[in-house]
Motif scaffolding. Sequence first.
Motif, PDB file in Angstrom:
ATOM      1  N   ASN A 151       0.830  -1.193   0.000  1.00  0.00           N
ATOM      2  CA  ASN A 151       0.000   0.000   0.000  1.00  0.00           C
ATOM      3  C   ASN A 151       0.874   1.256   0.000  1.00  0.00           C
ATOM      4  O   ASN A 151       1.749   1.400   0.854  1.00  0.00           O
ATOM      5  CB  ASN A 151      -0.899  -0.007   1.247  1.00  0.00           C
ATOM      6  N   PRO A 152       0.665   2.194  -0.930  1.00  0.00           N
ATOM      7  CA  PRO A 152       1.485   3.412  -0.956  1.00  0.00           C
ATOM      8  C   PRO A 152       1.339   4.288   0.283  1.00  0.00           C
ATOM      9  O   PRO A 152       2.160   5.180   0.505  1.00  0.00           O
ATOM     10  CB  PRO A 152       0.956   4.155  -2.195  1.00  0.00           C
ATOM     11  N   TRP A 153       0.313   4.053   1.114  1.00  0.00           N
ATOM     12  CA  TRP A 153       0.184   4.797   2.364  1.00  0.00           C
ATOM     13  C   TRP A 153       1.103   4.248   3.447  1.00  0.00           C
ATOM     14  O   TRP A 153       1.515   4.975   4.345  1.00  0.00           O
ATOM     15  CB  TRP A 153      -1.255   4.766   2.856  1.00  0.00           C
ATOM     16  N   PRO A 196      -2.903  -3.077  -0.050  1.00  0.00           N
ATOM     17  CA  PRO A 196      -3.877  -2.181  -0.661  1.00  0.00           C
ATOM     18  C   PRO A 196      -5.223  -2.865  -0.879  1.00  0.00           C
ATOM     19  O   PRO A 196      -6.131  -2.280  -1.463  1.00  0.00           O
ATOM     20  CB  PRO A 196      -3.222  -1.845  -2.006  1.00  0.00           C
ATOM     21  N   VAL A 205      -4.618   0.107  -8.011  1.00  0.00           N
ATOM     22  CA  VAL A 205      -4.747   1.262  -7.120  1.00  0.00           C
ATOM     23  C   VAL A 205      -3.379   1.774  -6.690  1.00  0.00           C
ATOM     24  O   VAL A 205      -3.174   2.990  -6.574  1.00  0.00           O
ATOM     25  CB  VAL A 205      -5.622   0.947  -5.883  1.00  0.00           C
ATOM     26  N   ALA A 206      -2.441   0.869  -6.473  1.00  0.00           N
ATOM     27  CA  ALA A 206      -1.105   1.302  -6.068  1.00  0.00           C
ATOM     28  C   ALA A 206      -0.443   2.130  -7.161  1.00  0.00           C
ATOM     29  O   ALA A 206       0.266   3.105  -6.875  1.00  0.00           O
ATOM     30  CB  ALA A 206      -0.246   0.093  -5.713  1.00  0.00           C
ATOM     31  N   ALA A 220      -2.141   5.601  -6.882  1.00  0.00           N
ATOM     32  CA  ALA A 220      -1.860   6.267  -5.615  1.00  0.00           C
ATOM     33  C   ALA A 220      -0.388   6.636  -5.457  1.00  0.00           C
ATOM     34  O   ALA A 220      -0.050   7.566  -4.724  1.00  0.00           O
ATOM     35  CB  ALA A 220      -2.305   5.388  -4.445  1.00  0.00           C
ATOM     36  N   HIS A 238      -9.057   1.660   0.294  1.00  0.00           N
ATOM     37  CA  HIS A 238      -7.852   1.477   1.110  1.00  0.00           C
ATOM     38  C   HIS A 238      -6.703   2.385   0.694  1.00  0.00           C
ATOM     39  O   HIS A 238      -5.684   2.445   1.406  1.00  0.00           O
ATOM     40  CB  HIS A 238      -7.384   0.023   1.034  1.00  0.00           C
ATOM     41  N   THR A 239      -6.835   3.079  -0.426  1.00  0.00           N
ATOM     42  CA  THR A 239      -5.734   3.918  -0.917  1.00  0.00           C
ATOM     43  C   THR A 239      -6.164   5.357  -1.209  1.00  0.00           C
ATOM     44  O   THR A 239      -5.406   6.118  -1.810  1.00  0.00           O
ATOM     45  CB  THR A 239      -5.119   3.300  -2.188  1.00  0.00           C
ATOM     46  N   ARG A 275      -7.893   9.579  -9.179  1.00  0.00           N
ATOM     47  CA  ARG A 275      -7.775  10.318  -7.928  1.00  0.00           C
ATOM     48  C   ARG A 275      -8.949  11.263  -7.707  1.00  0.00           C
ATOM     49  O   ARG A 275      -9.100  11.808  -6.613  1.00  0.00           O
ATOM     50  CB  ARG A 275      -6.442  11.081  -7.898  1.00  0.00           C
ATOM     51  N   LEU A 318      -5.247   6.321   8.019  1.00  0.00           N
ATOM     52  CA  LEU A 318      -5.405   5.713   6.700  1.00  0.00           C
ATOM     53  C   LEU A 318      -6.813   5.988   6.170  1.00  0.00           C
ATOM     54  O   LEU A 318      -7.767   6.102   6.943  1.00  0.00           O
ATOM     55  CB  LEU A 318      -5.150   4.209   6.795  1.00  0.00           C
ATOM     56  N   ALA A 374      -1.642   9.841  -1.216  1.00  0.00           N
ATOM     57  CA  ALA A 374      -0.784   8.982  -0.399  1.00  0.00           C
ATOM     58  C   ALA A 374       0.577   9.635  -0.197  1.00  0.00           C
ATOM     59  O   ALA A 374       1.055  10.373  -1.072  1.00  0.00           O
ATOM     60  CB  ALA A 374      -0.620   7.619  -1.069  1.00  0.00           C
TER      61      ALA A 374
END
Length: 465
Positions: free
Chosen positions: A124-126, A132, A140-141, A144, A166-167, A200, A421, A454
């Motif tokens: 996950n980029p967060w 993710p 999504v990654a 993000a 989640h992202t 986004r 998050l 993110a």
Amino acid sequence: MLSAVDLIDYLIKRINTIDPYLGAMVDVDLDGALAQAAQADQLAAAGSRLPLLGVPFTVKDNLWVEQRPATCGSKLFADFIAPQDSWSVTRLKAAGAICIGTTNCSEFGCKGVTSNLVHGVTRNPWCLDLTPGGSSGGAVASVAAGFSPIALSTDAGGSTRRPAAHTGLIGFKCTSGLIPNPWGFDEPCRDMGSIGVLARDVIDCAAMMDVLAGYDPRDPLSHPLPTEMTLPSAFTRAVINTPDKSLRIAWSLDLGCGFAVDNDVASEMLLAVAQLRSAGWKIDDASPHWSNDVISYPYAVRQQAELATLFGTKWHDDPAQFDPVIAAQIQNGLAITATELADVTFRRHRARAQLTAFFECYDLLLCPTVPVEPWPCDSLAPGTINGQSADPRAHAVFTPLFNLCDVPALSVPCGFGAHGLPVALQVVGPRYTDLHVLQFGAEIEHLLSRDFNAPMMRTNIFEQV
């Protein structure tokens, strides 16, 4: 002005710098992307008005990009080269968009996290320790982390919407059949699936839908578009206009099914709904009235039975070729009876009828997309939700009913959980109300006005990640 070639060159460098940590991309077509970018620059110089000219995009690995690897996350397809573009890829390219590569997914798109035996884990980029979600985790990654502004994915039970939640992204599943998908891999639950769009912000999703919505008789799920969707830039025009204040809107925290939601996630959603009410929107607390056999719908039955039909022989011959989670689903699928499978069909009919009855009273339904923040990459699912032990599917219960019922559903980030998050609201409407769903999603986005980029989006590629 930045040229398309310069943009692609930058994005490829960004991918090469960041993706070794992230695992979003499984194939990057450097030469192909640069060739498309050069053509886009030539078209722009000639005055072309193509709607997505020069816009980069990525493609989930269960869709096809012509003459590029496509594995569907499976060792069975480790050496497969796609013979042609998927329908949606063709449409985006024809609109001037530039395909930069394909993104990781769980094997056959059948797991709620993104990992497989071919390409490994997507993070996950967060927070790189977290998943993710799945199955569109790579898609999504990629968005993000700033590899592309838009992405193609798929959604047969929430595989676009949950990872988007989640992202901090927008994830949209259209009315079934609105985006044709007439060729490609044989996949389980194809008649419950849709091509998913990721971005986004809502207006970028709408721009994708303006290009992707269409009719192709080669896809038995496809259908002629409603008249209002055939107008030029129908989706984009919808989201830049304010929704009608007379909309009848319902809000449900548990979808009328008693689904558990973490307290911090619920609090953020309740704050978002309160903010919408303060802005003048009339929103009732109301849920669809599902029968018990729909609430307890055995979502896995169709997926497992069709996995067994497609791959049971290969699993029997060599189980090591399969992700153990997928192998267990195939094994379960081999034991499902025809009567059990028929029962699933009738439950689906009842679910459609019950949601249709609800939408006779309401135009839109708001509910959670996911009930939890993302969890560690090394876990298949969160072990608890709202302090109670949770089964492996409890994190994914808010999305599949809308696949069963063929209706449009949009995930819109609305706040942050206790760990900082993103969490998201889901906007759902009756069949063919895709314009209204996206329009109200844009209204949520406008009223909340939060930054959901993110941390990795802000990573300077010239510094260490």
